[in-house]
Write a protein that holds these residues in place. Structure first.
Motif, PDB file in Angstrom:
ATOM      1  N   SER A 157       0.828  -1.201   0.000  1.00  0.00           N
ATOM      2  CA  SER A 157       0.000   0.000   0.000  1.00  0.00           C
ATOM      3  C   SER A 157       0.865   1.253   0.000  1.00  0.00           C
ATOM      4  CB  SER A 157      -0.912   0.006   1.237  1.00  0.00           C
ATOM      5  OG  SER A 157      -1.621   1.232   1.323  1.00  0.00           O
ATOM      6  N   THR A 158       0.438   2.249  -0.750  1.00  0.00           N
ATOM      7  CA  THR A 158       1.123   3.554  -0.727  1.00  0.00           C
ATOM      8  C   THR A 158       0.314   4.586   0.061  1.00  0.00           C
ATOM      9  OG1 THR A 158       0.082   4.135  -2.841  1.00  0.00           O
ATOM     10  CG2 THR A 158       2.282   3.139  -2.929  1.00  0.00           C
ATOM     11  N   LYS A 159      -0.757   4.125   0.709  1.00  0.00           N
ATOM     12  CA  LYS A 159      -1.566   5.014   1.534  1.00  0.00           C
ATOM     13  C   LYS A 159      -0.894   5.182   2.888  1.00  0.00           C
ATOM     14  CE  LYS A 159      -6.205   5.586   3.501  1.00  0.00           C
ATOM     15  NZ  LYS A 159      -7.552   4.986   3.664  1.00  0.00           N
ATOM     16  N   LEU A 160      -0.808   6.415   3.362  1.00  0.00           N
ATOM     17  CA  LEU A 160      -0.119   6.705   4.613  1.00  0.00           C
ATOM     18  C   LEU A 160      -1.094   6.796   5.773  1.00  0.00           C
ATOM     19  CD1 LEU A 160       2.393   9.450   3.401  1.00  0.00           C
ATOM     20  CD2 LEU A 160       2.790   6.984   3.623  1.00  0.00           C
ATOM     21  N   THR A 177      -2.010   8.024   9.735  1.00  0.00           N
ATOM     22  CA  THR A 177      -1.831   9.319  10.400  1.00  0.00           C
ATOM     23  C   THR A 177      -0.457   9.433  11.046  1.00  0.00           C
ATOM     24  OG1 THR A 177      -4.204   9.468  10.820  1.00  0.00           O
ATOM     25  CG2 THR A 177      -2.776  10.865  12.157  1.00  0.00           C
ATOM     26  N   TRP A 178       0.002   8.360  11.702  1.00  0.00           N
ATOM     27  CA  TRP A 178       1.298   8.420  12.386  1.00  0.00           C
ATOM     28  C   TRP A 178       2.438   8.583  11.383  1.00  0.00           C
ATOM     29  CZ3 TRP A 178       5.134   4.876  11.379  1.00  0.00           C
ATOM     30  CH2 TRP A 178       4.749   3.672  10.790  1.00  0.00           C
ATOM     31  N   GLN A 179       2.267   8.035  10.163  1.00  0.00           N
ATOM     32  CA  GLN A 179       3.296   8.192   9.150  1.00  0.00           C
ATOM     33  C   GLN A 179       3.345   9.630   8.641  1.00  0.00           C
ATOM     34  OE1 GLN A 179       1.614   4.884   6.794  1.00  0.00           O
ATOM     35  NE2 GLN A 179       3.672   3.987   6.796  1.00  0.00           N
ATOM     36  N   VAL A 180       2.188  10.225   8.437  1.00  0.00           N
ATOM     37  CA  VAL A 180       2.126  11.633   8.031  1.00  0.00           C
ATOM     38  C   VAL A 180       2.778  12.508   9.090  1.00  0.00           C
ATOM     39  CG1 VAL A 180       0.596  13.574   7.508  1.00  0.00           C
ATOM     40  CG2 VAL A 180       0.078  11.290   6.604  1.00  0.00           C
ATOM     41  N   ASP A 181       2.509  12.203  10.369  1.00  0.00           N
ATOM     42  CA  ASP A 181       3.100  12.981  11.466  1.00  0.00           C
ATOM     43  C   ASP A 181       4.620  12.896  11.444  1.00  0.00           C
ATOM     44  OD1 ASP A 181       0.635  13.799  12.375  1.00  0.00           O
ATOM     45  OD2 ASP A 181       0.474  12.264  13.930  1.00  0.00           O
ATOM     46  N   GLN A 182       5.159  11.712  11.163  1.00  0.00           N
ATOM     47  CA  GLN A 182       6.617  11.568  11.101  1.00  0.00           C
ATOM     48  C   GLN A 182       7.212  12.388   9.976  1.00  0.00           C
ATOM     49  OE1 GLN A 182       7.488   7.148  13.073  1.00  0.00           O
ATOM     50  NE2 GLN A 182       7.993   7.490  10.945  1.00  0.00           N
ATOM     51  N   ILE A 183       6.511  12.450   8.860  1.00  0.00           N
ATOM     52  CA  ILE A 183       7.011  13.232   7.727  1.00  0.00           C
ATOM     53  C   ILE A 183       6.966  14.720   8.040  1.00  0.00           C
ATOM     54  CG2 ILE A 183       6.595  13.863   5.311  1.00  0.00           C
ATOM     55  CD1 ILE A 183       5.368  11.001   5.025  1.00  0.00           C
ATOM     56  N   LEU A 184       5.892  15.157   8.659  1.00  0.00           N
ATOM     57  CA  LEU A 184       5.687  16.595   8.883  1.00  0.00           C
ATOM     58  C   LEU A 184       6.410  17.132  10.104  1.00  0.00           C
ATOM     59  CD1 LEU A 184       1.907  17.034   7.963  1.00  0.00           C
ATOM     60  CD2 LEU A 184       3.931  17.340   6.529  1.00  0.00           C
ATOM     61  N   ASN A 185       7.058  16.282  10.862  1.00  0.00           N
ATOM     62  CA  ASN A 185       7.755  16.724  12.069  1.00  0.00           C
ATOM     63  C   ASN A 185       9.204  16.238  12.038  1.00  0.00           C
ATOM     64  OD1 ASN A 185       5.554  18.014  13.878  1.00  0.00           O
ATOM     65  ND2 ASN A 185       4.624  16.112  13.171  1.00  0.00           N
ATOM     66  N   PRO A 186      10.060  16.935  11.304  1.00  0.00           N
ATOM     67  CA  PRO A 186      11.469  16.517  11.213  1.00  0.00           C
ATOM     68  C   PRO A 186      12.160  16.598  12.566  1.00  0.00           C
ATOM     69  CG  PRO A 186      11.158  18.721  10.287  1.00  0.00           C
ATOM     70  CD  PRO A 186       9.787  18.171  10.555  1.00  0.00           C
ATOM     71  N   HIS A 197      14.788  11.238  -3.362  1.00  0.00           N
ATOM     72  CA  HIS A 197      13.769  10.318  -3.853  1.00  0.00           C
ATOM     73  C   HIS A 197      12.470  10.461  -3.056  1.00  0.00           C
ATOM     74  CE1 HIS A 197      17.072   8.428  -6.044  1.00  0.00           C
ATOM     75  NE2 HIS A 197      17.759   8.508  -4.920  1.00  0.00           N
ATOM     76  N   PRO A 198      11.442  11.050  -3.671  1.00  0.00           N
ATOM     77  CA  PRO A 198      10.156  11.185  -2.968  1.00  0.00           C
ATOM     78  C   PRO A 198       9.537   9.835  -2.636  1.00  0.00           C
ATOM     79  CG  PRO A 198      10.229  12.577  -4.938  1.00  0.00           C
ATOM     80  CD  PRO A 198      11.413  11.666  -5.012  1.00  0.00           C
ATOM     81  N   GLU A 199       9.820   8.816  -3.464  1.00  0.00           N
ATOM     82  CA  GLU A 199       9.187   7.511  -3.354  1.00  0.00           C
ATOM     83  C   GLU A 199       7.665   7.689  -3.387  1.00  0.00           C
ATOM     84  OE1 GLU A 199      11.568   5.741  -0.060  1.00  0.00           O
ATOM     85  OE2 GLU A 199      12.682   4.753  -1.686  1.00  0.00           O
ATOM     86  N   PHE A 200       6.934   7.154  -2.413  1.00  0.00           N
ATOM     87  CA  PHE A 200       5.469   7.254  -2.470  1.00  0.00           C
ATOM     88  C   PHE A 200       4.920   8.366  -1.577  1.00  0.00           C
ATOM     89  CE2 PHE A 200       6.871   4.010   0.496  1.00  0.00           C
ATOM     90  CZ  PHE A 200       6.272   4.404   1.693  1.00  0.00           C
ATOM     91  N   VAL A 201       5.807   9.220  -1.060  1.00  0.00           N
ATOM     92  CA  VAL A 201       5.372  10.318  -0.194  1.00  0.00           C
ATOM     93  C   VAL A 201       4.852  11.460  -1.066  1.00  0.00           C
ATOM     94  CG1 VAL A 201       6.089  12.004   1.536  1.00  0.00           C
ATOM     95  CG2 VAL A 201       7.000   9.663   1.612  1.00  0.00           C
ATOM     96  N   GLN A 238      12.615   9.341   0.973  1.00  0.00           N
ATOM     97  CA  GLN A 238      11.556   9.775   1.880  1.00  0.00           C
ATOM     98  C   GLN A 238      10.715   8.620   2.419  1.00  0.00           C
ATOM     99  OE1 GLN A 238      12.475  12.585   3.032  1.00  0.00           O
ATOM    100  NE2 GLN A 238      10.593  13.750   2.706  1.00  0.00           N
ATOM    101  N   GLY A 239      10.658   7.511   1.695  1.00  0.00           N
ATOM    102  CA  GLY A 239       9.893   6.377   2.190  1.00  0.00           C
ATOM    103  C   GLY A 239      10.393   5.866   3.527  1.00  0.00           C
TER     104      GLY A 239
END
Length: 389
Positions: free
Chosen positions: A38-41, A43-52, A68-72, A335-336
């Protein structure tokens, strides 16, 4: 080595689990597999991306031409970049997905696998474009990249066959080198066999991006809660070694030649950078029609100062019809990796960030850069000019 009573109990439990681990595919196996493709993220995955983990308030110029954006989704990448560099004044950010054109803002790029026939090795090229130049001219390039993606994906099936046919020489060589016990080898073969059957069963649902070697690594990692970190680490060490054997024997002649990729990129009006040059030393002698070299990235930094000298010397003695070779640095961020659970992340890959190349601020390296009149700011300006010309 003597085990404590507690360790003996844990080992006994693990062996019992392994004895009961069936080749039959269960509902849990299906659930893990569907999650892996699955390439669907969540909520916790989105939070990890948005909070470096780190912010760089003092970095005013952001140069990122190898990531590499990958699936983000690109909007999440954009928000992460904005948080990481709150005081940036200028930026040149171009994504370079493997063998696939992707766009960020006004620019489009890719990292392309190709074949250098002169020294019979696979090499990679970074190709970059002003997005507007691609219109009505990129049909051939996109077809070439699609062929390359398909061919690269075929490596996964060779990897799988190593366990399921099996190819005994590869398994024996990997087990000897890693020293893993037979039970770990048998476990890996059982797991990969399940993955192969589920790939066939769900083929119509499998996104193209998921058909890659990491599918096996990620699936095995998902079994950590059941079999424990120590055992899965040993299995992963063995599986990784098999992968390296597969990659070393992968035929190269079905890739496009580097000269063909360069020719098509120039036809469209794009630019070319050689990444990882210290992994492909002969490419420095190939006299390819490129715009510059990537002298540093997290995988290739042993000879950074030497490579800067090479570029400086070339520019000093170039003839009047040639442009200067540019010096770039790549973060090679995937980014994956930011979407994986912390305990499953590869620490070396996780610490890579878009636009973060510490070598620009290394005092010894700066001495070499100053000699060539090179700063991150003027590289951004010059490279942007070439992209638009």
């Amino acid at each position: 080595m003597k085990f404590t009573d507690e360790q003996e109990k844990d080992n006994a439990k693990l062996l019992e689990k392994l004895r009961n681990y069936s080749e039959e595919i269960t509902e849990d196996d299906h659930a893990i597999f569907l999650k892996m493709i699955s390439t669907k993220l969540d909520t916790w995955q989105v939070d990890q991306i948005l909070n470096p983990d780190e912010v760089y308030p003092r970095q005013q110029h952001v140069l990122a031409t190898h990531w590499h954006p990958e699936f983000v989704p690109m909007e999440l990448n954009r928000e992460r970049i904005e948080k990481m560099f709150p005081n940036r004044k200028d930026e040149l950010i171009i994504p370079t997905q493997h063998n696939e054109l992707m766009t960020y803002g006004s620019y489009t790029g890719a990292e392309v696998d190709c074949y250098a026939s002169g020294f019979q090795e696979k090499v990679q090229l970074l190709i970059h474009f002003e997005s507007g130049k691609l219109k009505d001219k990129d049909t051939m390039l996109r077809a070439m990249l699609a062929h390359t993606r398909k061919y690269r994906a075929s490596q996964l099936f060779d990897f799988i066959n190593s366990f399921t046919k099996p190819i005994e020489d590869r398994l024996h060589k990997a087990s000897r080198k890693t020293g893993v016990e037979p039970v770990a080898v048998k476990f890996a073969c059982t797991v990969v066999g399940k993955i192969e059957r589920m790939l066939d069963e769900h083929w119509e649902e499998v996104p193209e991006f998921s058909i890659r070697n990491k599918l096996i690594r990620n699936y095995i990692d998902a079994l950590r809660p059941q079999f424990g970190h120590q055992f899965i680490d040993r299995v992963q060490t063995f599986v990784k070694e098999v992968k390296e054997i597969v990659k070393a024997s992968f035929p190269l002649e079905y890739f496009y030649r580097a000269s063909e990729i360069i020719e098509e990129t120039r036809y469209i009006g794009g630019t070319i950078i050689i990444p990882h040059p210290e992994q492909f030393w002969p490419i420095l002698l190939g006299r390819y029609n490129v715009d510059g070299y990537e002298v540093w990235n997290p995988q290739s930094h042993r000879y950074t100062e030497f490579l800067i000298d090479v570029v400086n010397e070339h520019n000093k003695h170039r003839n009047g019809s040639c442009k200067d070779l540019l010096i770039l640095m790549g973060d090679d961020c995937h980014q994956g990796e930011k979407t994986r659970k912390k305990e499953e992340q590869d620490p070396e890959k996780t610490e890579r960030e878009i636009g973060v190349q510490p070598a620009w601020d290394d005092l010894n390296i700066q001495k070499k850069l100053i000699r060539g009149g090179i700063t991150r700011q003027n590289v951004i300006e010059e490279y942007r000019c070439r992209l638009s010309s």
